[in-house]
Design a protein around this motif. Sequence first.
Motif, short mmCIF file in Angstrom:
data_model
loop_
_atom_site.label_atom_id
_atom_site.label_comp_id
_atom_site.label_asym_id
_atom_site.label_seq_id
_atom_site.Cartn_x
_atom_site.Cartn_y
_atom_site.Cartn_z
N SER A 418 0.80 -1.23 0.00
CA SER A 418 0.00 0.00 0.00
C SER A 418 0.83 1.27 0.00
O SER A 418 0.25 2.37 -0.07
CB SER A 418 -0.94 0.00 1.20
OG SER A 418 -1.93 -1.00 1.03
N LYS A 421 -0.25 3.41 -2.88
CA LYS A 421 -1.53 4.12 -2.99
C LYS A 421 -1.37 5.63 -3.19
O LYS A 421 -2.16 6.24 -3.93
CB LYS A 421 -2.39 3.82 -1.76
CG LYS A 421 -2.99 2.41 -1.82
CD LYS A 421 -3.71 2.02 -0.55
CE LYS A 421 -4.27 0.59 -0.70
NZ LYS A 421 -4.76 0.04 0.58
N SER A 484 -5.95 2.67 4.76
CA SER A 484 -5.45 1.80 3.68
C SER A 484 -6.54 0.88 3.15
O SER A 484 -6.40 -0.34 3.14
CB SER A 484 -4.25 0.99 4.17
OG SER A 484 -3.44 0.61 3.09
N ASN A 486 -8.37 -1.01 0.56
CA ASN A 486 -8.04 -1.53 -0.77
C ASN A 486 -9.12 -1.27 -1.80
O ASN A 486 -8.83 -0.89 -2.95
CB ASN A 486 -7.79 -3.05 -0.70
CG ASN A 486 -6.54 -3.38 0.06
OD1 ASN A 486 -5.64 -2.56 0.19
ND2 ASN A 486 -6.46 -4.61 0.57
N TYR A 489 -9.02 2.30 -3.38
CA TYR A 489 -7.94 2.65 -4.29
C TYR A 489 -7.88 1.76 -5.52
O TYR A 489 -7.37 2.16 -6.57
CB TYR A 489 -6.61 2.70 -3.52
CG TYR A 489 -6.53 4.00 -2.75
CD1 TYR A 489 -6.03 5.14 -3.35
CD2 TYR A 489 -7.05 4.10 -1.47
CE1 TYR A 489 -6.02 6.36 -2.68
CE2 TYR A 489 -7.06 5.30 -0.79
CZ TYR A 489 -6.54 6.43 -1.40
OH TYR A 489 -6.54 7.64 -0.75
N LEU A 521 -2.63 -2.11 -5.76
CA LEU A 521 -2.30 -2.51 -4.39
C LEU A 521 -0.81 -2.80 -4.24
O LEU A 521 -0.40 -3.48 -3.30
CB LEU A 521 -3.12 -3.74 -3.99
CG LEU A 521 -4.64 -3.58 -4.11
CD1 LEU A 521 -5.36 -4.79 -3.53
CD2 LEU A 521 -5.11 -2.31 -3.45
N LYS A 609 3.09 6.60 4.72
CA LYS A 609 2.12 5.53 4.38
C LYS A 609 2.71 4.18 4.75
O LYS A 609 3.89 3.90 4.50
CB LYS A 609 1.83 5.56 2.88
CG LYS A 609 0.78 4.54 2.45
CD LYS A 609 -0.60 4.93 2.98
CE LYS A 609 -1.63 3.84 2.69
NZ LYS A 609 -1.46 2.69 3.61
N GLY A 611 2.55 -0.10 4.49
CA GLY A 611 2.29 -1.07 3.43
C GLY A 611 2.59 -2.47 3.91
O GLY A 611 3.58 -2.70 4.61
#
Length: 790
Positions: A418, A421, A484, A486, A489, A521, A609, A611
């Motif tokens: 992520s 994103k 986040s 999914n 996005y 993703l 961010k 991930g």
Amino acid sequence: MGRAEARRARQRGGERRAAARSQSDGIRPRGARRAARGKGGGKGGIRRFFTWKRVLGTLFGLCLLAMGGFVALYVLVPVPVANEQAQQQSNVYKYADGSLITRTGEVNREIVGLDRVPKDVQKTFVAAENKTFYKDQGIDLKGTARGVFNTLTGKGKQGGSTITQQYVKNYYLNQDQTVTRKLKELVISLKVDQKQSKDEILAGYINTSYYGRGAYGIQAAAQAYYGIDAEELTVEQGAYLAALLQAPSQYDWAVASPASKKLVEERWNYVLDNMVEEDWLDAGERSGMKFDKPDKPKPEAGKAGQAGYLVDAADQQIVAELMRRGDTRDDAEAKLKAGGWTVTLNIDPEKQKALQNAVDAQLNDKLDTDERKVDAAVQAGVVSVDPKTGAVIALYGGEDYLKHYQSNATRDDYQPGSTFKPVILASALENDATTQDGTPIRAGTVYDGTSGRPVEGGEKPYAPPNEGKKDYGDITVQRAMDHSVNSVYAQMGADVGMDRVAQTASDLGMQKITTEPAMTLGSMGASPMEMAGVYATLDNHGKKVTPSILKSATHKDREKVQPEPLGEQVVQRTTADSVTSVLQGVVNDGTGSVVGSGRYAGKYEAAGKTGTSDNNVSAWFAGYTPEMVTVVGMFGEAPEGGGGLKRPGGAPAGSGDHVSLAGAGGDGKIHGSGFPSRIWAAYTLGALNGGSDAEFDLDTDMGAGVEPPPSATTEPESADPTETPSAPPTSQDPTTAPPSTATPPTDGPTTVPPTTGPTGLPTSPAPSGSWTIPTEPGEEPGNPDRPARE
């Protein structure tokens, strides 16, 4: 009148009659035609000028001239002393402040006589490079002429040289691709062939050639690739080393691509087949031979701890810069490995120490391989960059270069998850993209955050679940980034267009880009170094940053190498600054809150961010302050022998396979909000000497989005998905400093979604052939029970 006189009279009469007939027929006699040709120029004149005699004479003259020039060249060009590259030298590596990191030591070369090289191994080199070596006069006129022609026409390096010529180039001359050097090579090769025996020349050749892995000469190569002395080499091993000389970098088995491995095996077979053809190897023995794969690379002395990772990263950049100037990769590596360079890195020794301390305290000290097998699979890579200069100010490649040769800071075989994103959001803003119903995509734009919801408008079916299959209902872009989500996005990628997302990713510096839906993703491979460049470009207000560990590299005989890490504006400032504003929300109220709370609260202004990739094989935190961008990657890599672990598909893991990080350090499932965030925060606080008052200077009208409507919950939505919310959310014109998403704004324009919702909520279930989160190679895709990527 005698008989003779009578015969001449008859002939004269016949000629007069013939002339009369020719005139009456419009045809001139032969004599007249010859006279006519003699009077005019025309084609006849050209033919007389370009006669065979004159053409042959001219060619003969040119040949004599060329022979004379060659004789003069032969007389005037002596056999020189050995060149500098044939002498032992070292490279010196320094920190940005001039303090010493390490010396690579003298060139890794040990000269050995042919009596220490098995005769059949000697023949492998002759079979690979020059089958006529024992019969020729040391030169290949045809090959040299081809090389000169290619040099003049700019076609680059070409093969064709004899072993003698290659030895002369290695020992007496240099690697420059010029006509002058090639002509000198030709003359000196003739003289060397007359003065030295074939054995002496062959010994010189195999002792001066570069084999990769820093090894010059057959003895160093035998140690580097097989861990044995040259005298212990088998024919199979010798054939690999001989094949390696054609492309040392490309054919190194440890780093070669599948295509390169195929090429080197083909050349290995070519060498052995040539030996059979020359009666140097029995055909029956040849048929039973198998390719002997070389050992993994052994680190060079002086590269313990982080030093080896720093040196390797700098070397890679020097080679890339030399190639940009026109060298081939092999020539560039040969120039670097020959030594004599003073290399200054951008690494700040104090920040480097702070990074090492942070990784040790937050990760390494918590690992116990006796307690947990998975702890042996934990690898970490970190890159920290100054966004204003592009300088890599700190780098962590692994626990110890002598224990783990591959740098985790520059490897790109793990998914960034992520952390990708923000690139999708940047592409949406840069392209003024809208949702499926035409609503402009902004921080406050509302999407449907239902887990597993099929994407609308995509070229391929795709319905990714959210982490833990959590449903968010109607949710703003801001909060979807904070948590986040999914499904949001994935839909945004389709709204923008995957080709546009790919273009933005490329503009920001990413390499392995596709247009598959799963890319939204973060399904591609990326390195911490690469992601640091992406986030540094955002921090630098959209001006391209290509992270540079190299400050400068100088050599007394070569042009200074000094990269230019800053580039042009690749996305608008408002785009970059708007993404930064949204990423502040992730730190303030989202999955990245670890770095802005507790003992880190109020110490610095930050954006970032988290991930986490599929199957929990990697976890990331990419974040930045106004002064510094740092990307932390944590990777699951099976230790030597597999360590008793399993690949995500359930098969036993082999050395280096991707494995799950779950349970590492006693933390359960590993997320970007765990170890990576804690490492980032500890390092950032230390590198900033306890904190900083610097603030982001943002040019944007966007900020944190609004709180979702009260009806939205973390439980699956029970209402029909086509039903519209009873109280559509409003959207504030955000400020440059994003407020907490816990309190909705009370003013500003409203954005009322239509009855179908901004994404056109579907009424049908996901297609059976829909795309799912990507799996490791060889796995069965689409396991709905597997946790989703963060």
